[in-house]
Design a protein around this motif. Structure first.
Motif, PDB file in Angstrom:
ATOM      1  N   CYS A   1       0.837  -1.199   0.000  1.00 45.14           N
ATOM      2  CA  CYS A   1       0.000   0.000   0.000  1.00 45.14           C
ATOM      3  C   CYS A   1       0.877   1.256   0.000  1.00 45.14           C
ATOM      4  O   CYS A   1       0.604   2.225  -0.709  1.00 45.14           O
ATOM      5  CB  CYS A   1      -0.900  -0.022   1.226  1.00 45.14           C
ATOM      6  SG  CYS A   1      -2.427   0.910   1.046  1.00 45.14           S
ATOM      7  N   ARG A   2       1.950   1.221   0.774  1.00 44.53           N
ATOM      8  CA  ARG A   2       2.864   2.355   0.841  1.00 44.53           C
ATOM      9  C   ARG A   2       3.717   2.451  -0.428  1.00 44.53           C
ATOM     10  O   ARG A   2       3.845   3.531  -1.024  1.00 44.53           O
ATOM     11  CB  ARG A   2       3.785   2.210   2.057  1.00 44.53           C
ATOM     12  CG  ARG A   2       4.781   3.363   2.224  1.00 44.53           C
ATOM     13  CD  ARG A   2       5.767   3.072   3.354  1.00 44.53           C
ATOM     14  NE  ARG A   2       5.095   2.859   4.617  1.00 44.53           N
ATOM     15  CZ  ARG A   2       4.682   3.825   5.428  1.00 44.53           C
ATOM     16  NH1 ARG A   2       4.881   5.086   5.102  1.00 44.53           N
ATOM     17  NH2 ARG A   2       4.074   3.532   6.570  1.00 44.53           N
ATOM     18  N   ALA A   3       4.306   1.334  -0.820  1.00 41.69           N
ATOM     19  CA  ALA A   3       5.300   1.351  -1.898  1.00 41.69           C
ATOM     20  C   ALA A   3       4.687   1.527  -3.282  1.00 41.69           C
ATOM     21  O   ALA A   3       5.345   2.068  -4.185  1.00 41.69           O
ATOM     22  CB  ALA A   3       6.108   0.047  -1.866  1.00 41.69           C
ATOM     23  N   VAL A   4       3.445   1.099  -3.465  1.00 47.47           N
ATOM     24  CA  VAL A   4       2.820   1.186  -4.781  1.00 47.47           C
ATOM     25  C   VAL A   4       1.724   2.254  -4.803  1.00 47.47           C
ATOM     26  O   VAL A   4       1.796   3.214  -5.568  1.00 47.47           O
ATOM     27  CB  VAL A   4       2.254  -0.189  -5.207  1.00 47.47           C
ATOM     28  CG1 VAL A   4       1.529  -0.069  -6.558  1.00 47.47           C
ATOM     29  CG2 VAL A   4       3.375  -1.215  -5.290  1.00 47.47           C
ATOM     30  N   SER A   5       0.714   2.100  -3.956  1.00 44.32           N
ATOM     31  CA  SER A   5      -0.430   3.018  -4.012  1.00 44.32           C
ATOM     32  C   SER A   5      -0.032   4.446  -3.657  1.00 44.32           C
ATOM     33  O   SER A   5      -0.256   5.380  -4.434  1.00 44.32           O
ATOM     34  CB  SER A   5      -1.540   2.529  -3.076  1.00 44.32           C
ATOM     35  OG  SER A   5      -2.012   1.263  -3.483  1.00 44.32           O
ATOM     36  N   MET A   6       0.551   4.646  -2.480  1.00 46.87           N
ATOM     37  CA  MET A   6       0.845   6.019  -2.072  1.00 46.87           C
ATOM     38  C   MET A   6       2.032   6.604  -2.819  1.00 46.87           C
ATOM     39  O   MET A   6       2.018   7.777  -3.199  1.00 46.87           O
ATOM     40  CB  MET A   6       1.078   6.113  -0.564  1.00 46.87           C
ATOM     41  CG  MET A   6       1.103   7.575  -0.090  1.00 46.87           C
ATOM     42  SD  MET A   6       0.962   7.798   1.681  1.00 46.87           S
ATOM     43  CE  MET A   6       2.624   7.393   2.177  1.00 46.87           C
ATOM     44  N   ARG A   7       3.052   5.814  -3.022  1.00 51.87           N
ATOM     45  CA  ARG A   7       4.225   6.340  -3.724  1.00 51.87           C
ATOM     46  C   ARG A   7       3.853   6.881  -5.098  1.00 51.87           C
ATOM     47  O   ARG A   7       4.365   7.923  -5.531  1.00 51.87           O
ATOM     48  CB  ARG A   7       5.272   5.239  -3.889  1.00 51.87           C
ATOM     49  CG  ARG A   7       6.512   5.705  -4.635  1.00 51.87           C
ATOM     50  CD  ARG A   7       7.278   4.554  -5.236  1.00 51.87           C
ATOM     51  NE  ARG A   7       8.453   5.038  -5.957  1.00 51.87           N
ATOM     52  CZ  ARG A   7       9.095   4.342  -6.878  1.00 51.87           C
ATOM     53  NH1 ARG A   7       8.690   3.131  -7.194  1.00 51.87           N
ATOM     54  NH2 ARG A   7      10.152   4.834  -7.489  1.00 51.87           N
ATOM     55  N   ASN A   8       2.934   6.216  -5.780  1.00 58.95           N
ATOM     56  CA  ASN A   8       2.633   6.568  -7.161  1.00 58.95           C
ATOM     57  C   ASN A   8       1.430   7.489  -7.328  1.00 58.95           C
ATOM     58  O   ASN A   8       1.224   8.029  -8.412  1.00 58.95           O
ATOM     59  CB  ASN A   8       2.428   5.299  -7.985  1.00 58.95           C
ATOM     60  CG  ASN A   8       3.706   4.480  -8.076  1.00 58.95           C
ATOM     61  OD1 ASN A   8       4.754   4.993  -8.463  1.00 58.95           O
ATOM     62  ND2 ASN A   8       3.642   3.210  -7.701  1.00 58.95           N
ATOM     63  N   SER A   9       0.627   7.672  -6.271  1.00 61.38           N
ATOM     64  CA  SER A   9      -0.505   8.594  -6.409  1.00 61.38           C
ATOM     65  C   SER A   9      -0.492   9.712  -5.379  1.00 61.38           C
ATOM     66  O   SER A   9      -1.215  10.693  -5.525  1.00 61.38           O
ATOM     67  CB  SER A   9      -1.842   7.843  -6.350  1.00 61.38           C
ATOM     68  OG  SER A   9      -1.954   7.101  -5.164  1.00 61.38           O
TER      69      SER A   9
END
Length: 424
Positions: free
Chosen positions: A260-268
């Motif tokens: 959730c941190r590395a993909v969702s938040m990092r990229n949006s």
């Protein structure tokens, strides 16, 4: 530590450099690397550490550790607001061509996200007929990626049978996501009853002062992602954006929140500002005391309204004849939440006169503030919904939602009394 103590001390002892006992505000965008190899290792997720505040910040980390401990989870991710938490919690495991199943009693903007926004991204949300686990189970199929509910519905005030909902979800190999904003971990820890992911709007009771937006996602750490095969391939198969890293292998039980941190938040990028994290930590220190007063005042207000002929009906889970009374005893320890709804005798127009006459209670759409707050959901928080959708969500045209504050109870009742006089 008990929850009252965790709310004050969880995740932090003192600043290691200055010995300050207040959590510092690390107002920085980025962090220095020891070397090129150190920077590469951080970005490859080979080592833990801070590299850019869009991905993590030391102030936010204390907030995350504290709320994870309060909820009984193994890790958390703080985000810009509660709505971002709901969105990330879902898109972390759902993708185009899949679906989630949700109860219909939802906060209005969550319903809009589920009914109109996620479907445009190829994620279908199926709404059950009601909040019974059996109704939810009918809609689960091989493409379902999660079951979603609010532990205590806003504004419906329904109390979900979390344990039964978790049993249904797990029997079909999917996780249960619970929005615990209204109950807070002071009254209920859904993870103890089988929930896999908990989301909260920290803006509400946790922050408690109506000053600061924030949201959080807490990972229970118990769902067997890898055991579900390709259903949750994003957890157990190589992630292309991280050179083939497998989240379940790298992070084990914390794979969900790490992704959730590395993909969702990092990229949006719906990050929580460090100063907001600091302010929310101040609110959380007193959340146990405030919830105690909220609950006490809420019961007294509910009884005042129920005994008054100027009021047509009151929806409060603490009443013995409420359909949610038994669940209130089981999950909330008999302490019904201070969020309640009622209808003024005389219908919609009388309700408007009551609403306009309030003096102490603030007319706005927030809940969980130290102040008493009033809202007309049909014209505000649930305005985008059709009449049928509003009805399923427990919203009537004449409904007034009260978030009972922590003022002296006599002053709250006096304001309600004078407004009822104006309405009639």
């Amino acid at each position: 530590m008990r929850r009252e103590t965790i709310a004050i001390h969880g995740g932090f002892r003192e600043d290691p450099v200055t010995k300050a006992v207040a959590v510092p505000i690390y107002q920085t965008a980025s962090y220095a690397f020891d070397s090129a190899d150190h920077g590469a290792a951080l970005f490859n997720l080979e080592v833990d550490g801070f590299r850019y505040t869009r991905i993590g910040n030391p102030t936010n980390a204390v907030l995350e550790d504290r709320v994870a401990a309060l909820e009984g989870g193994i890790g958390a991710l703080s985000v810009a607001c509660g709505q971002a938490a709901v969105n990330y919690a879902v898109i972390n495991i759902a993708e185009m061509g899949t679906n989630i199943v949700s109860v219909p009693q939802l906060y209005g903007t969550t319903h809009t996200l589920f009914a109109h926004i996620l479907p445009r991204q190829g994620i279908t949300v199926r709404f059950s007929e009601d909040d019974r686990p059996a109704s939810v189970e009918k809609l689960i199929d091989g493409d379902t990626r999660a079951v979603f509910c609010e532990s205590v519905g806003n504004p419906a005030g329904n109390v979900c049978d979390v344990a039964a909902m978790a049993e249904v979800a797990h029997s079909h190999g999917v996780p249960l996501i619970v929005d615990n904003t209204v109950a807070t971990p002071i009254l209920l820890r859904p993870i103890e009853y089988g929930a896999d992911v908990v989301v909260e709007s920290l803006t509400k009771f946790m922050g408690g002062h109506g000053t600061t937006l924030g949201g959080i996602i807490v990972d229970g750490g118990k769902f067997p992602w890898a055991a579900q095969g390709r259903r949750f391939a994003m957890m157990s198969e190589p992630e292309k954006s991280y050179h083939g890293l497998v989240f379940t292998e790298r992070y084990g039980a914390a794979a969900y929140i790490a992704r959730c941190r590395a993909v969702s938040m990092r990229n949006s990028g719906a990050i929580l500002a460090p100063v907001n994290a600091f302010l929310l930590l101040q609110g959380i220190e007193t959340v146990a005391l405030r919830v105690e007063r909220h609950v006490e005042n809420g019961e007294k207000v509910a009884r005042f309204l129920r005994d008054d002929r100027r009021v047509a009906w009151v929806n409060y889970a603490g009443f013995h004849d409420s359909p949610y009374y038994t669940l209130t005893q089981k999950y909330l320890g008999g302490r019904a939440c201070s969020l309640l709804t009622f209808g003024v005798a005389g219908g919609f127009e009388a309700g408007k006169r009551f609403y306009d006459a309030l003096k102490l209670c603030k007319r706005l759409v927030n809940i969980g503030d130290a102040k008493s707050l009033a809202c007309h959901p049909a014209s505000t928080t649930h305005r985008q919904m059709s009449a049928e959708e509003q009805n399923k969500a427990g919203v009537r045209p004449e409904m007034i939602r009260l978030s009972v504050g922590i003022e002296h109870i006599d002053d709250i009742v006096t304001d309600l009394d004078q407004a009822l006089n104006a309405a009639n």
